[in-house]
Design an enzyme around this catalytic site. Structure first.
Site, short mmCIF file in Angstrom:
data_model
loop_
_atom_site.label_atom_id
_atom_site.label_comp_id
_atom_site.label_asym_id
_atom_site.label_seq_id
_atom_site.Cartn_x
_atom_site.Cartn_y
_atom_site.Cartn_z
N ASP A 292 0.87 -1.17 0.00
CA ASP A 292 0.00 0.00 0.00
C ASP A 292 0.91 1.23 0.00
OD1 ASP A 292 -2.15 1.66 -0.13
OD2 ASP A 292 -3.22 0.79 1.56
C1 BGC Z 1 -5.00 3.28 -0.06
C2 BGC Z 1 -5.19 2.26 -1.14
C3 BGC Z 1 -5.05 2.90 -2.48
C4 BGC Z 1 -3.70 3.58 -2.55
C5 BGC Z 1 -3.45 4.23 -3.89
C6 BGC Z 1 -3.74 4.09 -0.24
O1 BGC Z 1 -3.67 5.16 0.63
O2 BGC Z 1 -4.98 2.64 1.19
O3 BGC Z 1 -6.43 1.65 -1.01
O4 BGC Z 1 -5.19 1.94 -3.49
O5 BGC Z 1 -3.64 4.57 -1.56
O6 BGC Z 1 -4.25 5.32 -4.08
#
Ligand code: BGC
Length: 747
Positions: A292
């Site tokens: 993530d």
């Molecule tokens: C989120 C994810 C997301 C990623 C990219 C993160 O902060 O937890 O769910 O896919 O950002 O935007």
């Protein structure tokens, strides 16, 4: 399109026949061909280029405009140090950047462009929790299909969806991104969404790779506070939180994203078992795992990694193949390899996985096939997509209450007051994670009602108050409008930025002064229909006791107003059922239907039983609950046998009759309870459901099949298997109103 492609074509022809052994055994011919091509590329790569493939950066804005070089990290890109971008969109923009990767890097390996396409790309559907309330897997799949068609036409290859986190705590803002509290429903929704995004063939330029996230147990954050600690038993992890992930893997999801949280003291991103043992080994997952956003770097504040080098080491050894935005891999991996701390084979394995998906997407054959401005123009907001947005939105609506059949209302000559901060808000209804959704595309409730009644009636609109402040200045105007009306529709709820990431709430009542507004309208004595728009369950005890009709519409997307109007005027008979319990009050949280019985189950008159002094144990509206404008009668619950062998299939049947005077759909639900186990079992577990349409007076037999495998669980020995004994089976219209029968599972 150059170097690499020519090289692997020649090597392929020579070596196709020698592929049967080692890593290639057990693969289909097509998979073997891809593996061979992957290896042929990998063999040409320097360590730096390999690490580059494992690196993903975000870029915002116009790549062609000023500052583009910097935001794209042009030098890194040309040096082959970037394998993927997130947040770069548009057929033209992605083509420009892909051209750089193809023509100005040594090997010309195509980039993979990812984006959070969560509930639509430009055509925005209800938030995922809302869609789950439709219990309509085909239409949920269709939403994902459409989202993929639009995104793929705009240069996107990969979505960071579906989010399959189970959540039992409505304070958590990200509950709106998932399918609610139940692992069975959650698994089927996960499967539908994966199929929708990925379609039949990932090479088809209308499909995109999906990503099951956030692996794992992110939804179990303590106190519902985002990013917070998770501490759950191994059994709960497997039985509740991992189930939809496993289903997504079985459905062929190409990527996984790990989660920010720790589990029992170990951050998921550096967890030695989650990815290497469970996902890649036990489940045989052959795609790649992306971290993530900066979750690799966050192992430092977690107190698990000493520094970026240590974080990179922990992440790669724990199976994280791509680093989203932390920069740990590009900065540290080569030194770790050179110092012998990391074996280059680990890197090869990660790169292989990433290249494999790029091949499966067809990017090596045509890196620009997703960059087609004509297709983009044609597909974005295609009329069929918009029609589906209305259809799925109305199917997601849950009728929570309808005293004396106040709903539906007739379209004839009515003066209708439309009141509330959500009544004409084009922004909130799109929710968070709206990709390229624009509020100007959205139809509000007020507009939907005007469109529905045409010249037939008079609409009086008053906002009444803001979503979240304590002013009552608008109350008088709203009350006046209500007084002049035959019926009042009050639209209340949350703004788009009250659910989603980092948007947990400590108080999940109606925000601001909205409940006071509702009370003021109620005092006029006019018939009131409350329409709720929100991304999570709300505590609405007062409304449920005082307002005759309540519609839960979630955050319904670009055709919100039409969909809700369809329900209000009876053009669509509501059929949604809650995918999550609505708590009575905050103090009950977590409250979910598949809880344990305890040794002292609640008895109202008995002091020393498991209950509260001041609030009920039961939620206000239970899991699986939702009304219709018609009524359904259940009868003749039958089992094919009272005894089931381990190899048998038990049939569970029931007759469902539409006893009202209009056609309606019903979600028939089947639950089981294992009465005694080597570990205690939940009081109910959903094991099947069927959504059926019945004409007035029509009845249908609904049949479910149960096998021993459906009854398996992680016993005292942590083996996943069924245990012989007595089971109850329940069938009904929600998780409370159920008929029951009993059977025994024998060795
Ligand atoms: C989120 C994810 C997301 C990623 C990219 C993160 O902060 O937890 O769910 O896919 O950002 O935007």
């Amino acid at each position: 399109m150059k170097k690499v492609i020519f090289i692997f074509i020649t090597t392929l022809i020579v070596s196709c026949t020698t592929m049967e052994t080692g890593r290639y055994s057990g693969l289909t011919l097509e998979e073997k061909l891809i593996e061979k091509r992957v290896d042929s590329v990998l063999n040409l790569m320097t360590l730096t280029e390999k690490i580059g493939q494992m690196n993903q950066y975000s870029t915002w804005g116009e790549p062609t405009g000023p500052g583009a070089e910097e935001s794209l990290r042009m030098e890194d890109l040309k040096a082959g140090k970037i394998g993927s971008f997130i947040n770069l969109t548009g057929a033209e923009n992605t083509r420009i950047v892909q051209e750089i990767a193809m023509n100005e890097t040594r090997l010309g390996i195509p980039l993979i462009f990812g984006l959070d396409v969560i509930h639509g790309y430009r055509t925005i559907f209800p938030v995922p929790l809302g869609e789950a309330a439709s219990w309509d897997l085909e239409r949920i799949e269709k939403s994902a299909r459409i989202a993929a068609i639009e995104a793929a036409a705009s240069g996107i290859h990969w979505t960071f969806a579906p989010m399959v986190d189970i959540c039992r705590d409505p304070r958590w803002g990200r509950i709106m991104e998932g399918a609610g509290e139940d692992p069975f429903l959650g698994s089927l929704v996960a499967e539908a969404r994966v199929k929708g995004f990925q379609g039949e063939n990932l090479e088809d330029p209308n499909t995109i790779a999906a990503c099951a996230k956030h692996y794992a147990a992110y939804g179990a954050a303590e106190g519902g506070r985002d990013y917070n600690t998770v501490d759950i038993s191994e059994r709960t992890l497997h039985e509740i939180y991992l189930k939809p992930f496993k289903k997504a893997a079985e459905a062929g999801v190409r990527t996984f994203m790990n989660s920010f949280n720790e589990i029992g003291g170990i951050p998921a991103t550096g967890h030695p078992e989650l990815v290497p043992e469970i996902l890649k080994k036990d489940w045989g997952f052959r795609g790649f795992v992306v971290s993530d956003w900066n979750s690799i770097g966050e192992m430092i504040p977690h107190g698990y990694a000493r520094d970026m080098a240590h974080a990179a080491e922990l992440a790669i050894t724990s199976g994280t193949d791509m680093d989203m935005q932390a920069g740990c891999y590009t900065r540290e991996l080569d030194t770790l390899v050179m110092n012998g701390i990391i074996d280059e084979k680990l890197i090869d394995e990660a790169v292989r996985r990433i290249l494999r998906i790029k091949f499966q997407l067809g990017l090596f054959d045509d890196p620009f096939k997703y960059c087609d401005p004509d297709r983009e123009k044609e597909m974005i907001l295609h009329p069929d997509h918009i029609e589906h947005a209305r259809d799925i939105a109305r199917r997601s609506i849950v009728l929570l209450k309808n005293d004396n059949g106040l709903l539906p209302i007739s379209k004839d000559k009515k003066t209708i007051a439309v009141i509330g901060p959500l009544a004409d808000d084009q922004d909130a209804i799109l929710g968070e994670w709206r990709a390229k959704g624009l509020s100007e595309d959205a139809i509000t409730l007020k507009r939907g009602i005007i469109q529905a009644i045409g010249e037939n009636g008079t609409i009086l609109y008053a906002k009444g108050c803001e979503i979240d402040d304590d002013s009552d200045e608008g109350f008088a105007g709203a009350v006046n409008a209500a007084r002049l009306a035959d019926v009042v529709i009050v639209a209340l709820g949350e703004s788009a930025l009250m659910s989603g990431e980092a948007l947990s709430r400590g108080n999940i009542g109606l925000p601001g002064n909205q409940e006071e507004l509702l009370k003021a309208i109620h005092r006029t004595g006019k018939p009131v229909i409350l329409v709720l728009m929100n991304g999570r369950p709300l505590t609405i005890q007062w409304a449920s006791e005082n307002i005759p009709s309540i519609i839960e519409a979630w955050l319904p997307g670009i055709r919100a107003g039409n969909a809700i109007a369809d329900v209000i005027f009876g053009d669509y008979n509501p059929s949604g059922k809650l995918p999550v319990s609505f708590p009575y009050v905050m103090g009950q949280i977590p409250v979910y239907y598949n809880h344990k019985n305890t040794g002292r189950p609640m008895q109202p008159e008995q002091r020393y039983t498991s209950k509260y002094l001041d609030i009920p144990n039961e939620p206000l509206y239970p899991f699986g609950y939702g009304l219709s404008y018609t009524t359904f009668e259940y009868s003749e619950l039958k089992l094919s046998s009272e005894i089931m062998g381990m190899e048998d299939e038990l049939s569970v049947s029931v007759i469902v009759k539409n006893t009202g005077d209009r056609a309606g759909e019903e979600v028939v639900q089947m639950y089981v309870r294992d009465m005694v186990g080597s570990v205690t079992r939940p009081v109910l577990e959903l094991k099947g459901f069927s959504k059926i349409l019945l004409e007035p007076g029509q009845e249908k037999e609904v049949e479910f099949k149960l096998t021993a495998a459906d009854l398996a669980f992680y016993g005292a020995d942590m083996q996943f298997k069924p245990e012989p004994g007595t089971f109850k089976v329940f069938v009904g219209t929600n998780s409370v109103d159920l008929s029951e029968a009993e059977f025994a599972l024998k060795e």
